[in-house]
Design a protein around this motif. Structure first.
Motif, mmCIF file in Angstrom:
data_model
loop_
_atom_site.group_PDB
_atom_site.id
_atom_site.type_symbol
_atom_site.label_atom_id
_atom_site.label_comp_id
_atom_site.label_asym_id
_atom_site.label_seq_id
_atom_site.Cartn_x
_atom_site.Cartn_y
_atom_site.Cartn_z
ATOM 1 N N TRP A 3 0.823 -1.210 0.000
ATOM 2 C CA TRP A 3 0.000 0.000 0.000
ATOM 3 C C TRP A 3 0.865 1.272 0.000
ATOM 4 C CZ3 TRP A 3 -4.125 -1.161 4.403
ATOM 5 C CH2 TRP A 3 -4.909 -2.249 4.007
ATOM 6 N N ILE A 4 2.075 1.168 0.566
ATOM 7 C CA ILE A 4 2.881 2.377 0.784
ATOM 8 C C ILE A 4 3.251 3.076 -0.536
ATOM 9 C CG2 ILE A 4 5.067 3.232 1.760
ATOM 10 C CD1 ILE A 4 4.634 1.216 4.008
ATOM 11 N N PRO A 5 3.693 2.335 -1.566
ATOM 12 C CA PRO A 5 3.997 3.030 -2.832
ATOM 13 C C PRO A 5 2.756 3.328 -3.690
ATOM 14 C CG PRO A 5 4.770 0.741 -2.893
ATOM 15 C CD PRO A 5 4.116 0.930 -1.579
ATOM 16 N N SER A 6 1.558 2.993 -3.181
ATOM 17 C CA SER A 6 0.325 3.189 -3.952
ATOM 18 C C SER A 6 0.123 4.672 -4.307
ATOM 19 C CB SER A 6 -0.842 2.685 -3.100
ATOM 20 O OG SER A 6 -1.981 3.451 -3.309
ATOM 21 N N ASN A 7 -0.743 4.935 -5.288
ATOM 22 C CA ASN A 7 -1.034 6.335 -5.636
ATOM 23 C C ASN A 7 -2.199 6.893 -4.828
ATOM 24 O OD1 ASN A 7 0.986 6.754 -7.534
ATOM 25 N ND2 ASN A 7 -0.164 5.599 -9.065
ATOM 26 N N SER A 8 -2.844 6.036 -4.051
ATOM 27 C CA SER A 8 -3.975 6.488 -3.234
ATOM 28 C C SER A 8 -3.459 7.011 -1.900
ATOM 29 C CB SER A 8 -4.932 5.309 -3.007
ATOM 30 O OG SER A 8 -5.616 5.459 -1.797
ATOM 31 N N HIS A 9 -3.776 8.273 -1.602
ATOM 32 C CA HIS A 9 -3.363 8.852 -0.308
ATOM 33 C C HIS A 9 -3.917 8.033 0.853
ATOM 34 C CE1 HIS A 9 -2.262 13.216 -1.624
ATOM 35 N NE2 HIS A 9 -1.508 12.299 -2.161
ATOM 36 N N GLN A 10 -5.155 7.568 0.696
ATOM 37 C CA GLN A 10 -5.788 6.783 1.756
ATOM 38 C C GLN A 10 -4.980 5.519 2.044
ATOM 39 O OE1 GLN A 10 -8.103 7.218 4.016
ATOM 40 N NE2 GLN A 10 -7.891 5.107 4.711
ATOM 41 N N LEU A 11 -4.528 4.837 0.984
ATOM 42 C CA LEU A 11 -3.748 3.597 1.186
ATOM 43 C C LEU A 11 -2.349 3.895 1.704
ATOM 44 C CD1 LEU A 11 -4.418 0.839 -1.458
ATOM 45 C CD2 LEU A 11 -5.327 1.128 0.822
ATOM 46 N N GLN A 12 -1.754 4.984 1.218
ATOM 47 C CA GLN A 12 -0.432 5.368 1.743
ATOM 48 C C GLN A 12 -0.540 5.593 3.252
ATOM 49 O OE1 GLN A 12 0.551 8.952 -0.363
ATOM 50 N NE2 GLN A 12 0.741 7.940 -2.336
ATOM 51 N N LEU A 13 -1.595 6.314 3.633
ATOM 52 C CA LEU A 13 -1.823 6.619 5.055
ATOM 53 C C LEU A 13 -2.012 5.330 5.850
ATOM 54 C CD1 LEU A 13 -2.592 8.500 7.437
ATOM 55 C CD2 LEU A 13 -4.926 8.495 6.558
ATOM 56 N N ALA A 14 -2.908 4.468 5.369
ATOM 57 C CA ALA A 14 -3.193 3.222 6.090
ATOM 58 C C ALA A 14 -1.945 2.341 6.147
ATOM 59 C CB ALA A 14 -4.342 2.476 5.411
ATOM 60 N N GLY A 15 -1.185 2.301 5.057
ATOM 61 C CA GLY A 15 0.044 1.491 5.015
ATOM 62 C C GLY A 15 1.051 1.968 6.048
ATOM 63 N N ALA A 16 1.250 3.292 6.104
ATOM 64 C CA ALA A 16 2.225 3.841 7.066
ATOM 65 C C ALA A 16 1.747 3.623 8.505
ATOM 66 C CB ALA A 16 2.433 5.331 6.790
ATOM 67 N N LEU A 17 0.442 3.809 8.744
ATOM 68 C CA LEU A 17 -0.090 3.587 10.096
ATOM 69 C C LEU A 17 0.026 2.117 10.494
ATOM 70 C CD1 LEU A 17 -3.302 5.823 10.079
ATOM 71 C CD2 LEU A 17 -1.243 6.208 11.425
ATOM 72 N N ALA A 18 -0.200 1.229 9.503
ATOM 73 C CA ALA A 18 -0.088 -0.210 9.777
ATOM 74 C C ALA A 18 1.357 -0.557 10.156
ATOM 75 C CB ALA A 18 -0.525 -1.010 8.552
ATOM 76 N N ILE A 19 2.317 0.018 9.434
ATOM 77 C CA ILE A 19 3.736 -0.244 9.760
ATOM 78 C C ILE A 19 4.025 0.270 11.174
ATOM 79 C CG2 ILE A 19 6.150 0.299 9.155
ATOM 80 C CD1 ILE A 19 4.604 -1.646 7.209
ATOM 81 N N ALA A 20 3.501 1.468 11.499
ATOM 82 C CA ALA A 20 3.708 2.013 12.854
ATOM 83 C C ALA A 20 3.128 1.051 13.893
ATOM 84 C CB ALA A 20 3.048 3.389 12.972
#
Length: 607
Positions: free
Chosen positions: A324-341
């Motif tokens: 999700w992190i390299p995705s073009n969707s801001h929502q997925l980038q956000l969720a991906g980074a929060l999931a990693i955290a």
């Protein structure tokens, strides 16, 4: 209209001496008028004073009872009629009717009570006083296993009534929970999952109750997770999925239920939704993508559910979230980074992720959001990096990967949440990393920004973190150049103020940093220390019985260092420090007592 007026007149006189037939005719006329224009007819009913008459007609023996209850249900669809229904004394006889066996009477009575309770404080209170909820819960319990259409219709009405009765009312919700309604409703959902109307009522009732903490404990003892996931898999319509999501979100705040949801296969459903909706620009799909990815992040907040999905970093869920992190969707980038955290909540996971290249992915993501970036994505990516930097073995690896430089690009940010995470990340990175602390501590732009943020009175978190980072730069670098940079940027007064913080850990960090300043660059800092009234503050800390032992110890170490400066020594002598210090020789903490003896000797020699 004439018929209606006649019917209303007749009703008022017929109650005393009427035949059942004439009564039926009047009631039919009212129902017909309500069907044609509910609001206008309701107003006429209210003005006519017939509502009071209805109270006497609501008897189990009468053949007209169901029709009267139906009329009450119809008029109570109007907000302006609910209080008059209560004032006319209709609630106690309606609640009494809940004890009868006639299905039609029960159905119309349930509707009437449900409509009177809708958004009406008075209605709910009256039903509560009459004990209506208890009888309805008992009905639901006894009807729960019956799947014939009449029983299901009755169950739907009763669930709706309880929903209107308790909606947004914590006290009444608690009352229903204490009556044990939750296991009953969960069982109901399992048995009647084919009945759309009943299922919907159950879901709304769950949504009402799930907000309460006490309900989550009860839900955790049922198979709600399994039932909801089973139901979710069947849904095609967006609205239905949305309803289930609204129950899942509050329930997933409970760690036991988080794990149950993971075990019931919710994660696979969520990943599937993400896959289907990620490239869509339809409003419903965008909403579903957000809800699914947010819920995914929420599931990872539980230690057990998170570890189960991490699977030693080999888990397919973990891998999908990474994508999700390299995705073009801001929502997925956000969720991906929060999931990693969230995955980065123990050393083992953090070390594994750093060794497997997650840092570069997060730095690339930050890079995409430097200019006019998305603040929530910046905040989430910085949170992840901060957590990853906690294990000692990760710090040097992350520093050599260029994390400090990547983070410093956000120094210009005016957003307190981003500032807060940026400061925390840098503080974690330089912990016991002398070279990095020195490099950052000599960075004038950084130090000036820290000094500016130390005055951010509106943002206590940013202010606290700025002070802590200033102190950390000195403590970990032990560098004269860093101290000089901080003195020149006006940082000394903030470290002195920090020594008076309400948090012992911050007081301590400040005192250790000030002791290093006094030991390494006393002459440079002398004027600022004097202006910030450090000596008076140390006297106060040593005199105060509430000061922690480590605060007393470090204050005395600092006093010994300060007397190397003539003006500061004069201040120390003028403030009767000997008296305070000699008292501390008998302190219960041995380290404090020893330091008091040493300090007393130093002060005696100097005087």
């Amino acid at each position: 209209a004439d018929n209606l007026s006649d019917a209303l007149k007749n009703l008022k006189i017929t109650t005393t001496d009427s035949t059942a037939d004439s009564l039926e005719g009047c009631l039919d006329c009212l129902l017909q008028a309500l069907a044609q224009n509910n609001m206008e007819t309701s107003e006429k009913i209210q003005k006519s004073g017939v509502l009071q008459v209805f109270a006497s007609l609501l008897t189990p023996q009468s053949s007209c009872t169901a029709k009267v209850a139906n009329i009450i249900a119809e008029v109570a669809r109007n907000e302006f009629m609910r209080n008059p229904c209560v004032d006319a004394g209709l609630i106690p006889p309606l609640v009494q009717l809940l004890n009868c066996k006639d299905q039609e009477v029960l159905l119309q009575t349930g509707r009437a009570l449900g409509n009177i309770c809708y958004d009406s404080h008075e209605g709910r209170n009256a039903v509560d006083r009459a004990g209506g909820a208890h009888i309805v819960v008992d009905h639901i319990r006894s009807l729960c296993s019956k799947t014939d259409p009449a029983s299901e219709k009755l169950l739907t009405v009763f669930c709706g009534m309880l929903m209107n009765y308790s909606n947004e009312n914590d006290t009444l919700q608690s009352q229903l929970i204490n009556m044990g309604v939750i296991p009953t409703l969960v069982k109901l959902l399992g048995i009647h999952c084919q009945n759309a109307a009943l299922t919907e009522m159950c879901l709304v009732a769950f949504g009402n109750l799930a907000e309460l903490e006490s309900s989550k404990e009860q839900f955790a003892y049922t198979n709600i997770a399994e039932e909801l996931v089973k139901l979710f898999k069947k849904q095609i319509e967006h609205d239905k999925k949305e309803m289930i999501f609204e129950v899942l979100a509050p329930l997933a705040e409970n760690d036991v239920i988080k794990l149950q949801l993971v075990e019931a296969g919710l994660v696979e459903c969520l990943l599937e939704i993400v896959q289907k909706t990620v490239d869509s620009d339809k409003e419903d799909d965008i909403a579903e993508l957000k809800t699914a990815s947010d819920l995914m992040v929420l599931l990872l907040l539980g230690d057990e559910s998170m570890q189960k999905l991490f699977e030693g970093g080999k888990g397919s869920v973990f891998q999908r979230v990474l994508s999700w992190i390299p995705s073009n969707s801001h929502q997925l980038q956000l969720a991906g980074a929060l999931a990693i955290a969230n995955f980065a909540r123990n050393d083992g996971n953090c070390i594994h992720m750093v060794d497997n290249g997650i840092v570069q992915k997060l730095m690339d993501l930050l890079d995409r959001h430097v200019e006019d970036g998305n603040v929530t994505v910046q905040h989430a990516a910085l949170s992840a990096l901060r957590n990853l930097a906690i294990p000692v073995v990760n710090k040097a690896k992350m520093l050599s990967a260029g994390v400090a430089e990547a983070v410093l690009k956000f120094l210009r940010s005016e957003m307190p949440p981003v500032q807060f995470k940026l400061l925390g990340t840098l503080r974690m990175l330089i912990d016991a990393q002398a070279e990095a602390a020195e490099q950052l501590g000599k960075n004038v732009k950084l130090v000036e920004r820290l000094v500016e943020w130390c005055e951010a009175k509106d943002h206590a978190g940013v202010m606290g973190e700025s002070n802590r980072l200033l102190s950390a730069l000195i403590r970990h670098s032990k560098s004269k150049d860093v101290i000089r940079t901080i003195v020149q940027s006006g940082g000394i007064k903030h470290l002195v103020t920090m020594a008076t913080s309400e948090h012992v850990i911050m007081q301590n960090e400040a005192l250790v940093a000030l002791a290093l300043i006094a030991a390494l660059e006393l002459v440079t800092a002398e004027k600022d220390l004097e202006n910030a009234q450090l000596v008076q503050i140390l006297h106060r800390l040593l005199s105060d019985d509430r000061s922690a032992p480590e605060i007393k110890y470090n204050s005395m170490v600092l006093i010994c260092a300060l007397i190397g400066s003539e003006p500061l020594q004069k201040e120390v002598q003028s403030m009767a420090f000997l008296e305070v210090v000699s008292k501390l020789r008998s302190h219960e903490n041995k380290t404090v007592a020893q330091q008091a003896s040493l300090t007393e000797q130093r002060l005696a020699v100097e005087s």
